[in-house]
Every structure is written in structure tokens, then in C-alpha cells.
Design an enzyme around this catalytic site. Structure first.
Site, PDB file in Angstrom:
ATOM      1  CG  HIS A 140     -11.354 -11.342   1.899  1.00  0.00           C
ATOM      2  ND1 HIS A 140     -10.862 -10.327   1.119  1.00  0.00           N
ATOM      3  CD2 HIS A 140     -10.763 -11.199   3.110  1.00  0.00           C
ATOM      4  CE1 HIS A 140      -9.988  -9.601   1.824  1.00  0.00           C
ATOM      5  NE2 HIS A 140      -9.916 -10.115   3.036  1.00  0.00           N
ATOM      6  CG  ASP A 197      -4.375 -10.699  -1.388  1.00  0.00           C
ATOM      7  OD1 ASP A 197      -3.496 -10.639  -2.263  1.00  0.00           O
ATOM      8  OD2 ASP A 197      -4.828  -9.695  -0.806  1.00  0.00           O
ATOM      9  CD  GLU A 254      -7.352 -11.722   1.901  1.00  0.00           C
ATOM     10  OE1 GLU A 254      -6.824 -10.831   1.210  1.00  0.00           O
ATOM     11  OE2 GLU A 254      -7.586 -11.585   3.106  1.00  0.00           O
ATOM     12  CG  ASP A 312      -9.576 -10.702   6.660  1.00  0.00           C
ATOM     13  OD1 ASP A 312      -9.255 -11.822   6.226  1.00  0.00           O
ATOM     14  OD2 ASP A 312      -9.279  -9.641   6.083  1.00  0.00           O
ATOM     15  CD  GLU A 342      -7.943  -8.250  -1.300  1.00  0.00           C
ATOM     16  OE1 GLU A 342      -6.986  -7.661  -1.844  1.00  0.00           O
ATOM     17  OE2 GLU A 342      -7.918  -8.637  -0.127  1.00  0.00           O
ATOM     18  CG  ASP A 366      -3.518  -9.830   2.603  1.00  0.00           C
ATOM     19  OD1 ASP A 366      -3.016  -9.440   3.665  1.00  0.00           O
ATOM     20  OD2 ASP A 366      -4.484  -9.271   2.057  1.00  0.00           O
ATOM     21  CG  ASP A 369       1.735  -0.974   3.404  1.00  0.00           C
ATOM     22  OD1 ASP A 369       0.993  -0.555   4.307  1.00  0.00           O
ATOM     23  OD2 ASP A 369       1.398  -1.851   2.576  1.00  0.00           O
ATOM     24  CG  HIS A 401      -1.785  -0.988   1.553  1.00  0.00           C
ATOM     25  ND1 HIS A 401      -1.438  -2.120   2.233  1.00  0.00           N
ATOM     26  CD2 HIS A 401      -3.101  -1.106   1.261  1.00  0.00           C
ATOM     27  CE1 HIS A 401      -2.504  -2.903   2.349  1.00  0.00           C
ATOM     28  NE2 HIS A 401      -3.526  -2.315   1.763  1.00  0.00           N
TER      29      HIS A 401
HETATM   30  C1  XLS Z   1      -7.982  -6.773   3.893  1.00  0.00           C
HETATM   31  C2  XLS Z   1      -7.409  -6.974   2.587  1.00  0.00           C
HETATM   32  C3  XLS Z   1      -6.186  -6.108   2.310  1.00  0.00           C
HETATM   33  C4  XLS Z   1      -5.977  -5.994   0.846  1.00  0.00           C
HETATM   34  C5  XLS Z   1      -5.106  -4.844   0.448  1.00  0.00           C
HETATM   35  O1  XLS Z   1      -8.788  -7.547   4.366  1.00  0.00           O
HETATM   36  O2  XLS Z   1      -7.115  -8.316   2.408  1.00  0.00           O
HETATM   37  O3  XLS Z   1      -5.071  -6.641   2.972  1.00  0.00           O
HETATM   38  O4  XLS Z   1      -5.428  -7.154   0.326  1.00  0.00           O
HETATM   39  O5  XLS Z   1      -5.650  -3.625   0.772  1.00  0.00           O
HETATM   40 NI    NI Z   2      -6.029  -9.059   0.756  1.00  0.00          NI
HETATM   41 NI    NI Z   3      -8.109  -9.735   4.072  1.00  0.00          NI
END
Ligand code: XLS
Ligand code: NI
Ligand code: NI
Length: 452
Positions: free
Chosen positions: A285, A310, A282, A321, A246, A353, A118, A115
């Protein structure tokens, strides 16, 4: 606990010597007792005609691994990383970057992700962030050149700063949305300059907690309009990577707009963005939205939306999460089974991630976490490839649906068929329809046989 093997007392990469007593992680095979080695990830090994490294295109994420200090809602940081300082000033940001690239290099993965916030020191104003980020992007470029590391994707953090409490692109206040757009413009351009393979938009706080204060239709309309502008800008600057959304169903907002892959498909269709935007899936998620990892991959493949992954997993009991390293080889194998036949990842990769647990406070734990995750991915790839090569699952599915390729099934789908003609035909021929076994347990046993 095993001692790390001492190499030469300092890093090959100059300034940072944070991980100086750890040598680059190598493949040593399944029988090694050494914990700082790969047992399954052998990057040059050919799997279904492609090198393992090219199948997996793995990335380390900057945020969990280098920014997080172990703080949670009940207590402060536990990690004491040598590259952190409380001010998060330029010196800290530089030290963090040196440590990060040393880590990426020692893990021997080809990609990383970040990000904007970061990779920068703490910035008090949007102007400061914009300036600091430009400097950081240049420094990242230098490290990329020095190490050969590549950027899988960049993204703008539109959720941490208090101004984004009610969202970025979907904020009720145009001034806040404008700040979000400025961050996206800067980060998309930096990602382009750094040769990034994709650009990600995770919803962050794009969603709502209560309809009592939310104009859902306006927020979605604004989101669609601004996303179109992101795509326009991508084309204007000539960025060749993919724009990825995402999906995530909730957390931090009670309702997140990008609930899952299918919801995003509908959203893209509404704003005429199909084909322009893909998804970054992900597993944690996926399970939060009531789906499996494999379901989300299968849906993205079938809708032509597959982008990147991810890789992580949640905790099966608590429904948050938790971003754990995914060691569930069977679950990943099932997802790979959906991905491999489609040709696998294109511009995407597997981004970790994932974060070590708060009690895993030593820097070496970052290695154990990633090595475990990397080997789990490699094992899942080998298992899925074995299943693809044996072909039984594929044959079973083909047989199960074979009726649609000829005779009755083919006629029913033909241009001359109608509801009436099919119904009349069914009555005339006295069609009865009998069930044939789906043999789920037999198929699951085939999967388990290929897990090694
Ligand atoms: C949060 C997301 C985040 C994204 C990037 O739940 O996974 O880490 O991958 O902003
Ligand atoms: Ni993510
Ligand atoms: Ni996440």
C-alpha cells in the site's frame, strides 16, 4: 523438487492431517540445503537485547492462505485445497480451521489474523453471519488454548458482500452502514474475547469512484462519527488492544479515504481521535501511494501512530496490490531502521498479508512462501540491528543536524526569535550558507555492507 520429510503420518493436533508429511519448521542455519527449514529465523536468538520472536511477533493471515482458492478475474481456482468445498458449509469451515491451526503450529509463529467471514461458513443473512461467527469464535478460542497460538488482530470484512459495493461506514444508505456497524461490533467483541492484541479497520470500499454520485464531506463526517463510536465501544468493553486503520490509496475504489499515514493523521485530528487510533502499515500500500515502506514507518513513528505491519510487497511493474511475499531484504532493513530506535513494535506484529502465486498450486507452496518471508524478515532485523550497533548512520545524522543544538541554530529556535530578528541577524552577520555533502552513496554502501 525436494521431498518433504515424513514425520509420523499424522498431525500432533488431532483431526487435521493435511500437512501430515511436514514436520514443524526448525532453524537449521544459513548453510542448510533443506528448504523446509529456517536459515535465519532463530526465534530465541537475542538481537539488541530482545528475542527475535519478540521483535517480529509474526502472524499468518487466514484469508490469503486458507480462503483463497487461486481464482482471479480471468479464471477459477487452481489450488484444490483439501479443506475447500464449493458450498463453504460448516464442514468446510471446520476443516479449514483445523488445517489453519496445524499450519500456524508447524510454521511455529506466535500469531494469526482473520476477517469474520474468513472463519465462518457462507452466511446468507446478517443474522446468520452473526450466529455463525459467534460459534466460530468459540472454536477459535478452543484452538488457541490447544496450540498456544494468539490473535494479533481481527477485522470485519465490509467489502466482499454486494451490499457493500458503495462502502460500509461511508455508504450512502444508512441501512448498509448499520449492517457494517453490527459486523464491527460483533468482531470487536470476539477479538476482545479471544485476547486479540489489536483490532483493524482497513478501508475496504470506504472511498469513491466518481464525485458525480458521491457527497465526499458527508461520507467523511459519517466515517469520523462511526470511528468515534468504535473507540467508545472498545473502552466500554475494556478492550486493551489498539484500534488500527490500514492506509491504502486506491483499489478497490478509485479514491480510498485512508490514502496514507499522513492523510489518516489529518482525519484523526479532525475528529479528535489522535492517540486513540493507530495505523497498520502495508509495504504494498505504501508503494501504491508513491511512498516507500520506510517512509510510512518513519511517518507513523514521528506522529506517534505506529501500530502494526502487514508485511508483503507489490510487483514493481504493474501497480496493483499483488500481495507478494516480501523478499527485498534491503527495503525491509530500511524500514526496520526507522522502527527499531523507537522501541520497535508494541501491540503490533508482522502479519503476512501475502499470498503465493496462482500457479503455486500445491499446499506445500504455502510453506515455501511463508518460510521465505520469515527468513527475509529475520535477515532484515539482523542487518538493521548491525547498523544500529555500528552507529555510523546515527552519528552521521547527528552531525548533520548538530548546528541546531547550539549557537545560531539554537538561538533561531529560541523564544526570543522572530522572522525579523533572524533576517536582520543574517544580514548583519553577512550569513552565506554553504552546502555540505549528504553522502548518500557512502551511506547506502554502509547499509549494503550490513546485509547478509
Ligand atoms: C487489502 C488489505 C486487507 C486488510 C484486511 O488490501 O491489505 O487484506 O489487511 O482487511
Ligand atoms: Ni493488509
Ligand atoms: Ni493489501
Amino acid at each position: 523438487m525436494q521431498e518433504a520429510r515424513i514425520v509420523d503420518g499424522h498431525s500432533e493436533l488431532g483431526a487435521s492431517v493435511v500437512f501430515s508429511n511436514i514436520e514443524q519448521i526448525k532453524y537449521e542455519g544459513p548453510d542448510t540445503d533443506y528448504q523446509l527449514a529456517y536459515r535465519y529465523y532463530n526465534k530465541d536468538q537475542e538481537v539488541l537485547g530482545k528475542r527475535m520472536e519478540d521483535h517480529l511477533r509474526m502472524a499468518v493471515c487466514y484469508w490469503h492462505t486458507f480462503c483463497w482458492d487461486g481464482a482471479d478475474i480471468f479464471g477459477g481456482g487452481t489450488f484444490n485445497r483439501p479443506w475447500h468445498n464449493p458450498q463453504n458449509d460448516r464442514a468446510a469451515s471446520d476443516a479449514k480451521m483445523a488445517a489453519a491451526f496445524e499450519f500456524f503450529h508447524k510454521l511455529d509463529v506466535p500469531y494469526y489474523c482473520f476477517h469474520d467471514v474468513d472463519v465462518t461458513e457462507t452466511s446468507d443473512t446478517p443474522d446468520e453471519l452473526s450466529e455463525n461467527f459467534k460459534c466460530s469464535a468459540e472454536r477459535l478460542g478452543g484452538y488457541q488454548e490447544e496450540t498456544g497460538l494468539k490473535l494479533l488482530w481481527g477485522t470485519a470484512n465490509l467489502f466482499s458482500h454486494p451490499r457493500y459495493a458503495a462502502g460500509g461506514l461511508t455508504n450512502p444508505d444508512p441501512e448498509v452502514a448499520a449492517c457494517a456497524i453490527r459486523q464491527i461490533r460483533d468482531c470487536l467483541e470476539a477479538t476482545h474475547q479471544l485476547g486479540g492484541a489489536n483490532y483493524v479497520l482497513w478501508g475496504g470500499r470506504e472511498g469513491y469512484d466518481t464525485l458525480l454520485n458521491t457527497d465526499l464531506n458527508r461520507e467523511l463526517e459519517n466515517f469520523g462519527r462511526f470511528l468515534s463510536m468504535v473507540v467508545e465501544h472498545k473502552n466500554k468493553i475494556g478492550f486493551k488492544g489498539k484500534i488500527l486503520i490500514e492506509p491504502k490509496p486506491h483499489e478497490p475504489m478509485y479514491h480510498q479515504y485512508d490514502f496514507d499515514t499522513a492523510t489518516i493523521y489529518g482525519f484523526l485530528q479532525r475528529f479528535d481521535l489522535l492517540g486513540e487510533v493507530h495505523v497498520n502499515i502495508e509495504p504494498n500500500h505504501a508503494t501504491l501511494s508513491g511512498h516507500s515502506f520506510a517512509h510510512e514507518i518513519a511517518t507513523a513513528v514521528s506522529l506517534g501512530m505506529m501500530g502494526s505491519i502487514d508485511i508483503n510487497c507489490g510487483n514493481y511493474q504493474n501497480g496493483w496490490d499483488t500481495d507478494q511475499f516480501n523478499l527485498d531484504i534491503r527495503d525491509i532493513t530500511l524500514a526496520m531502521l526507522e522502527l527499531l530506535p523507537s522501541g520497535g513494535l508494541d501491540t503490533g506484529g508482522f502479519n503476512f498479508d501475502a499470498k503465493v502465486r496462482r500457479q503455486s498450486s500445491d499446499a506445500v507452496d504455502l510453506f515455501y512462501g511463508h518460510i521465505g518471508g520469515i527468513d527475509a524478515l529475520a535477515r532484515a532485523l539482523l542487518a538493521a540491528a548491525d547498523l544500529v550497533e555500528r552507529g555510523q548512520l546515527d552519528d552521521f545524522k547527528s552531525d548533520r543536524y548538530a548546528g541546531w543544538n547550539e549557537g545560531l541554530g539554537k538561538t533561531m529556535l529560541g523564544p526570543k526569535s522572530s522572522l525579523e530578528s533572524i533576517a536582520d541577524d543574517a544580514a548583519k552577520k553577512q550569513l552565506n550558507g554553504t552546502h555540505s555533502s549528504g553522502h548518500q552513496e557512502y551511506l547506502e554502501n554502509l547499509v549494503n555492507r550490513s546485509l547478509r
